[in-house]
Design a protein around this motif. Structure first.
Motif, PDB file in Angstrom:
ATOM      1  N   ASN A  33      -0.860  -9.875 -12.788  1.00 32.10           N
ATOM      2  CA  ASN A  33       0.458 -10.499 -12.833  1.00 32.10           C
ATOM      3  C   ASN A  33       1.338 -10.036 -13.988  1.00 32.10           C
ATOM      4  O   ASN A  33       2.517 -10.388 -14.051  1.00 32.10           O
ATOM      5  N   SER A  34       0.793  -9.266 -14.905  1.00 34.59           N
ATOM      6  CA  SER A  34       1.533  -8.906 -16.110  1.00 34.59           C
ATOM      7  C   SER A  34       2.689  -7.956 -15.808  1.00 34.59           C
ATOM      8  O   SER A  34       2.576  -7.051 -14.979  1.00 34.59           O
ATOM      9  N   LEU A  35       3.791  -8.176 -16.521  1.00 36.04           N
ATOM     10  CA  LEU A  35       4.975  -7.342 -16.401  1.00 36.04           C
ATOM     11  C   LEU A  35       4.999  -6.315 -17.534  1.00 36.04           C
ATOM     12  O   LEU A  35       4.293  -6.461 -18.530  1.00 36.04           O
ATOM     13  N   PRO A  36       5.833  -5.249 -17.414  1.00 36.32           N
ATOM     14  CA  PRO A  36       5.946  -4.283 -18.497  1.00 36.32           C
ATOM     15  C   PRO A  36       6.326  -4.978 -19.802  1.00 36.32           C
ATOM     16  O   PRO A  36       7.113  -5.925 -19.771  1.00 36.32           O
ATOM     17  N   ASP A  39       1.826  -4.551 -18.101  1.00 34.95           N
ATOM     18  CA  ASP A  39       1.317  -4.382 -16.743  1.00 34.95           C
ATOM     19  C   ASP A  39      -0.019  -3.621 -16.743  1.00 34.95           C
ATOM     20  O   ASP A  39      -0.177  -2.637 -17.437  1.00 34.95           O
ATOM     21  N   ALA A  40      -0.995  -4.160 -15.964  1.00 34.97           N
ATOM     22  CA  ALA A  40      -0.778  -5.266 -15.048  1.00 34.97           C
ATOM     23  C   ALA A  40      -1.812  -6.376 -15.222  1.00 34.97           C
ATOM     24  O   ALA A  40      -1.685  -7.426 -14.625  1.00 34.97           O
TER      25      ALA A  40
END
Length: 258
Positions: A33-36, A39-40
């Motif tokens: 679910n991680s964004l820049p 990510d990820a």
């Protein structure tokens, strides 16, 4: 078993561990679910990413890999404190840099983003341990502190060295070299001069020396470089906004199908 898209994005130890020992290290390339710039699949609550996203990744980790219990997350402080983990979940995240257990289904976990994760298991599958070993922890004796807490003698232990910063990428100052060489002159072989007062440092070689000195001779793994390999998080490469990988180990339960 996890779906192929998850299974293909972990590092499985290349060691002859007993069948009841399960272990792997996550990669940042897991579908999370991680964004820049995280990510990820960032698993570090103290990485700067929104806590809700990290917790969502941790929940996904449990589901995707059919973990028998929630991992025993720690607040790591580059020290030598060792905790025994049981089936009873601790309150919050205790401060420690090594954990061990002899209870099936207790999932031990170490987070890293350049530091060295070390996994240990008894050759009969009766005990496991996980160690967070940056240079401060190595110099401070975290390996020795952990091995001393185990019931199994060192000659009966297997070790796996997981993804860490490689010697070609890890330049350190003179204080790091001195911290090792003063107590072990032969540790000089783990350092290569680069420029005045600076050295390339081989964490893998230092860990192997300390394990061997204790009597742990069956040592596997190594050869990674988290800074150079885009599969991994690297604090030295990405700075304060680096995510964290997790190295997990547990003993199989009667219902564990992983």
């Amino acid at each position: 078993m996890p779906e192929s898209r998850f299974a293909a994005n972990v590092i499985v130890p290349d060691w002859p561990a007993p069948p009841r020992v399960h272990a792997f290290t996550t990669a940042r390339t897991l579908p999370g679910n991680s964004l820049p710039p995280y990510d990820a699949f960032n698993l570090g609550l103290r990485s700067g990413e929104d806590e809700s996203i990290v917790r969502a990744n941790r929940a996904l980790l449990e589901r995707a890999f059919n973990l028998p219990a929630s991992p025993r997350w720690l607040q790591q402080v580059h020290g030598d404190r060792v905790l025994r983990m049981t089936c009873e979940l601790p309150d919050g995240e205790p401060q420690a840099d090594a954990v061990f257990s002899a209870e099936p289904g207790v999932v031990l976990v170490i987070q890293t983003a350049d530091c060295l994760p070390i996994l240990l298991c008894a050759d009969d599958g009766s005990e496991i341990a996980a160690i967070h070993a940056g240079w401060r922890g190595l110099a401070g004796g975290v390996i020795e502190a952990c091995v001393r807490r185990l019931t199994m003698p060192p000659s009966r232990l297997l070790a796996w060295l997981g993804p860490a910063i490689g010697p070609a990428s890890y330049e350190v100052g003179e204080e790091v070299r001195v911290a090792f060489v003063e107590s072990d002159p032969a540790a000089e072989s783990a350092f290569a001069a680069t420029r005045p007062g600076h050295w390339h440092c081989d964490l893998y070689a230092l860990a192997r020396r300390r394990l061997a000195a204790l009597g742990v001779t069956r040592i596997h793994g190594g050869g990674f470089d988290t800074l150079a390999d885009a599969r991994f998080y690297s604090y030295r490469r990405d700075g304060a906004r680096s995510g964290r990988m997790a190295s997990l180990i547990w003993l199989k339960t009667a219902t564990d199908s992983a």
